[in-house]
Design an enzyme around this catalytic site. Sequence first.
Site, PDB file in Angstrom:
ATOM      1  N   ASP A 210       0.864  -1.199   0.000  1.00 49.29           N
ATOM      2  CA  ASP A 210       0.000   0.000   0.000  1.00 49.29           C
ATOM      3  C   ASP A 210       0.889   1.235   0.000  1.00 49.29           C
ATOM      4  O   ASP A 210       2.094   1.152   0.187  1.00 49.29           O
ATOM      5  CB  ASP A 210      -0.857  -0.018   1.276  1.00 49.29           C
ATOM      6  CG  ASP A 210       0.024  -0.064   2.518  1.00 49.29           C
ATOM      7  OD1 ASP A 210       0.407   0.992   3.004  1.00 49.29           O
ATOM      8  OD2 ASP A 210       0.367  -1.185   2.977  1.00 49.29           O
ATOM      9  N   ASP A 212       0.504   3.624   2.297  1.00 50.16           N
ATOM     10  CA  ASP A 212       0.204   4.185   3.607  1.00 50.16           C
ATOM     11  C   ASP A 212      -0.957   5.186   3.443  1.00 50.16           C
ATOM     12  O   ASP A 212      -1.992   4.795   2.888  1.00 50.16           O
ATOM     13  CB  ASP A 212       1.468   4.797   4.231  1.00 50.16           C
ATOM     14  CG  ASP A 212       1.339   4.938   5.737  1.00 50.16           C
ATOM     15  OD1 ASP A 212       0.820   4.003   6.368  1.00 50.16           O
ATOM     16  OD2 ASP A 212       1.739   5.973   6.280  1.00 50.16           O
TER      17      ASP A 212
HETATM   18  N1  LIG Z   1       1.196   1.325   5.780  1.00 54.30           N
HETATM   19  C1  LIG Z   1       1.708   0.467   6.655  1.00 54.30           C
HETATM   20  N2  LIG Z   1       2.140   0.899   7.857  1.00 54.30           N
HETATM   21  C2  LIG Z   1       2.669   0.030   8.745  1.00 54.30           C
HETATM   22  N3  LIG Z   1       2.775  -1.295   8.528  1.00 54.30           N
HETATM   23  C3  LIG Z   1       2.349  -1.754   7.359  1.00 54.30           C
HETATM   24  N4  LIG Z   1       2.320  -3.001   6.857  1.00 54.30           N
HETATM   25  C4  LIG Z   1       1.788  -2.947   5.626  1.00 54.30           C
HETATM   26  N5  LIG Z   1       1.450  -1.672   5.304  1.00 54.30           N
HETATM   27  C5  LIG Z   1       1.791  -0.914   6.370  1.00 54.30           C
END
Ligand SMILES: Nc1ncnc2[nH]cnc12
Length: 287
Positions: A210, A212
């Site tokens: 992703d 975030d």
């Molecule tokens: N955006 C994110 N922040 C923290 N841990 C994660 N693991 C997968 N995506 C994450």
Amino acid sequence: MKQPIVGVIGGSGLYDMEGLTDVCEVSLDTPFGAPSDVFVTGVLDGVKMVFLPRHGRGHRLLPSEVPYRANIHGMKQLGVDRIISVSAVGSMREQIVPGHIVIPDQFFDRTQGKRNGSFFGDGIVGHVQFADPVCPDLSRLLAASARAVGATVHEGGTYLCIEGPNFSTRAESKIYRSWGVDIIGMTNIPEARLAREAEICYGTVALATDYDCWHEGHDDVSVDAVIAIIQKNVATARRIIREAVGSLVSRPGCSCGEALRYAIMTAPDAIAADTREKLDLLIGKYL
Ligand SMILES: Nc1ncnc2[nH]cnc12
Ligand SMILES: CSC[C@H]1O[C@H](OP(=O)(O)O)[C@H](O)[C@@H]1O
């Protein structure tokens, strides 16, 4: 010459190892409590392997609840000399697209002191070098293996480790980006510290899942989005491990296996017998 024994710590979405022969479940205790789950030992293409799901089978443990010391001590008890960590991470850069693989070479610790990242304490003081927190040889091999199986791989990068379990606020995410980090996760920093103290090579295969919550053109991170990407890409992570295991050499050129040689400050005769016994597996050869 000692044959390598490879430990794999499976993160979100990787709760077992496929393709092992001679499979055994090993339940063990450690001076640092119980590990996340039973260890699964076996052989992959002629190489001895030890697998542990970081959050336990069924994903029961928060990032702050994972018994990192017990997990690494258990790996050491089983003779593991290299640990491949597999982790889901958020991408903090446009060019690291969900589905890409990152092999980080740096960590930045933003955990909040809820985890114990050292085997030292209780009357014995040690300070290992940690300027380069991953094994350079293992990480190079992981990057080459990721390329070999056709993944898009970013070799090097900084993994910022937050406490979790909640994801970051948008303000945090933007500030972390301004610090120049590449990926974000919640688990790798205590593991890397403890693996170094246990003189085990450590390298991470990070799967970007992703953006975030900093990217205006993408949805904010959510568990269902992370899971969807992991399900699509977990097979790639497994192929990378298999490829890497097939190319291991028994004696790497790194110095991970001697990390404690000059690290212990405490005079041997000042170390209490029970502390000495507790740490025997890790420091016995230096006392
Ligand atoms: N955006 C994110 N922040 C923290 N841990 C994660 N693991 C997968 N995506 C994450
Ligand atoms: C399910 S998203 C958040 C979760 O995933 C990562 O775990 P791991 O490193 O074990 O793959 C991240 O660190 C969080 O724990």
